[in-house]
Write a protein that holds these residues in place. Structure first.
Motif: not given
Length: 524
Positions: A195-220
């Motif tokens: 996805s081309g993410y880099g050090p200057d990116d800010v990944l926003y999530t309002c999805l719940p952290l108990f779900h894989g999307n927010a935890l893995w696909y944003t935080v990780y």
């Protein structure tokens, strides 16, 4: 992007390295609070010590029932540094379901928000294995404990269990997916690189952290990219763009109806007043990608994944726009095969069950917890059988069709409920939709569509059918339509289609029927 060997893909080793190499960089922002990578390593060490003092040892299972806030991550990762296993619990769970999740997971401790105690306490009394319910105040006090690396951190392996995350349970009891440490890191690697993410990116999530999307696909993903995470307590259509602007977000993810709800907001002169360059949307379509780019100036990416596996395919910002209805291309780290009901491989273009086989160790689940038969059933012929249907094109792009159990067959034609729903949600009066099969007088199925009206809208059924006839094959056009205020969902926000199908079958004669209404859909 720094690459880590498989053996180093534990949360303890990676956080320690991030603290050493990029420790001063911001990792997380939340309601005005800011945490650097060094802060995160230190506070999760303190949380590990806190759990140790609470009697948690390597291999113990700890259930976490917390809303979106930093302490949820600190607890997940503090437990991971001890070699304990975190069990994220959907914050909407209650009654028999909550009891089942705690009992089936063999959790010995439950960390729960005070506001959930009226639901939690009666259930915990019936689950003897849970020794204690810990409140948020005691959990937060862990941060004051010594931040030294826990001794166990060096011994935790990449293939040790880190999480038990529960599936939605749409076709039976929820299954606990046992995820090794390396699974989430594999997702982070793929999302950051493709996805081309880099050090200057800010990944926003309002999805719940108990779900894989927010935890893995944003935080990780942010963790692997040396980027920052902007965490929101919850999704609010009214506050969404303000939060995006205030956080400086460059990337966000949207699931299900979220993209449509955002789109339904009135056009504003500020629609392009943001830093976002890409948004990962599941599901996606070429029309959705075109309209988001035109209105907001945002590129749309997508992914095919399950809790059990990884980013199987990724549609990234460099993929051809004409492939935007796909979930991305098969890459060298994964094999994907489409098979028929006899498990025979199908050629490109034909719809069948999606089967996957990773080419990298540690990238999918270890199995379903205490469900050996279900684990074996899902991994036949050396392939993981997803239960989803789709097709591959000649270029190796994967197109999702529907869940295998949700397929609709009408007059000899197989119909993708997903494709019907995608068209329905493009209508300006519809914010969410579900298509289900109902009996036909001629045998096989008819298509029934449930739609949730957009705020302030009143759905004209005949006009909606006309819209469908214009944008989909004639045999896919719903015969029955009903507007409902909301769709029934599991705690993980999956639509409970079996409930909708049963309800429709029981009330078939009462539903709006385009044939009875004299609305004709002509063949081409």
């Amino acid at each position: 992007m720094r690459l880590y060997a498989l053996e180093d893909r534990t949360i303890g080793r990676i956080l320690a390295d991030k603290a050493r190499t990029v420790g001063d960089r911001t990792f997380l922002t939340y309601l005005g609070d800011r945490f650097t990578y060094a802060d995160v390593h230190a506070v999760t060490n303190s949380y590990a010590e806190g759990f140790r003092r609470a009697g948690i040892e390597r291999g113990d299972h700890v259930a976490l029932m917390l809303p979106n806030r930093p302490e949820m991550l600190w607890a997940l990762w503090g437990l991971g540094k001890l070699g304990a296993v975190a069990v994220p619990i959907n914050t909407a769970a209650k009654g028999d379901l909550l009891g089942y999740l705690l009992d089936q997971s063999d959790s010995v401790l439950l960390v729960a928000e005070d506001g959930y105690r009226d639901r939690v306490d009666p259930v915990v009394a019936q689950v003897p294995a849970v020794r204690e319910v810990m409140g948020p105040d005691r959990l937060a006090a862990f941060a004051a404990l010594p931040p030294a690396d826990p001794p166990e951190m060096a011994d935790v392996r990449y293939d040790d269990p880190h999480l038990i995350m529960y599936t939605s349970g749409t076709t039976g009891p929820s299954k606990g997916v046992v995820s090794p440490h390396s699974q989430g890191h594999g997702v982070g690697l793929r999302m950051a690189s493709l996805s081309g993410y880099g050090p200057d990116d800010v990944l926003y999530t309002c999805l719940p952290l108990f779900h894989g999307n927010a935890l893995w696909y944003t935080v990780y993903a942010a963790l692997w990219a040396d980027a920052a995470v902007a965490l929101s307590p919850a999704f609010s259509a009214r506050r969404f763009w303000d939060e995006i602007r205030e956080s400086g977000a460059t990337v966000f993810n949207a699931l299900g109806a979220m993209a449509n709800i955002i789109w339904q907001q009135p056009p504003s002169p500020r629609d392009r007043e943001h830093r976002v360059r890409t948004a990962m949307m599941v599901p996606s379509s070429r029309e959705l990608a075109e309209t988001w780019r035109e209105r907001y100036g945002i590129g749309v990416t997508s992914v095919y994944a399950m809790t059990e596996n990884t980013a199987v395919t990724v549609f990234g910002p460099d993929d051809p726009p004409e492939k935007a209805s796909s979930a991305g291309r098969v890459r060298d780290y994964m094999d994907v095969q489409i098979v028929d009901d006899e498990r025979r491989p199908l050629p490109p273009g034909e719809v069948g069950e999606i089967c996957i086989r990773p080419n990298e160790r540690g990238s999918i689940m270890l199995g379903y917890y205490e469900m050996a038969e279900a684990t074996v059933a899902a991994t036949r012929d050396l392939w993981f059988h997803t239960g989803d249907r789709g097709r591959l094109d000649e270029d190796g792009y994967l197109y999702f069709a529907d869940r295998k159990k949700e397929a609709i067959r009408r007059r000899g034609e197989n119909i993708s409920a997903f494709e019907v729903e995608t068209v329905l949600c493009r209508h300006p009066d519809v914010v969410e939709a579900a298509a289900v099969p109902v009996p036909s007088e001629l045998g096989e199925d008819e298509v029934m569509a449930y739609v949730v009206p957009a705020p302030g809208a009143e759905v004209d059924y005949a006009a909606l059918v006309g819209f469908c006839a214009e944008h989909m094959a004639y045999y896919m056009v719903p015969r029955y339509v009903e507007a409902v205020p909301e769709l029934p969902k599991t705690p993980s926000e999956k639509i409970e289609k079996y409930k909708l199908a049963v309800s429709a079958r029981e009330r078939l004669g009462e539903l709006w029927d385009r044939e009875k209404a004299g609305v004709t859909v002509r063949r081409p």
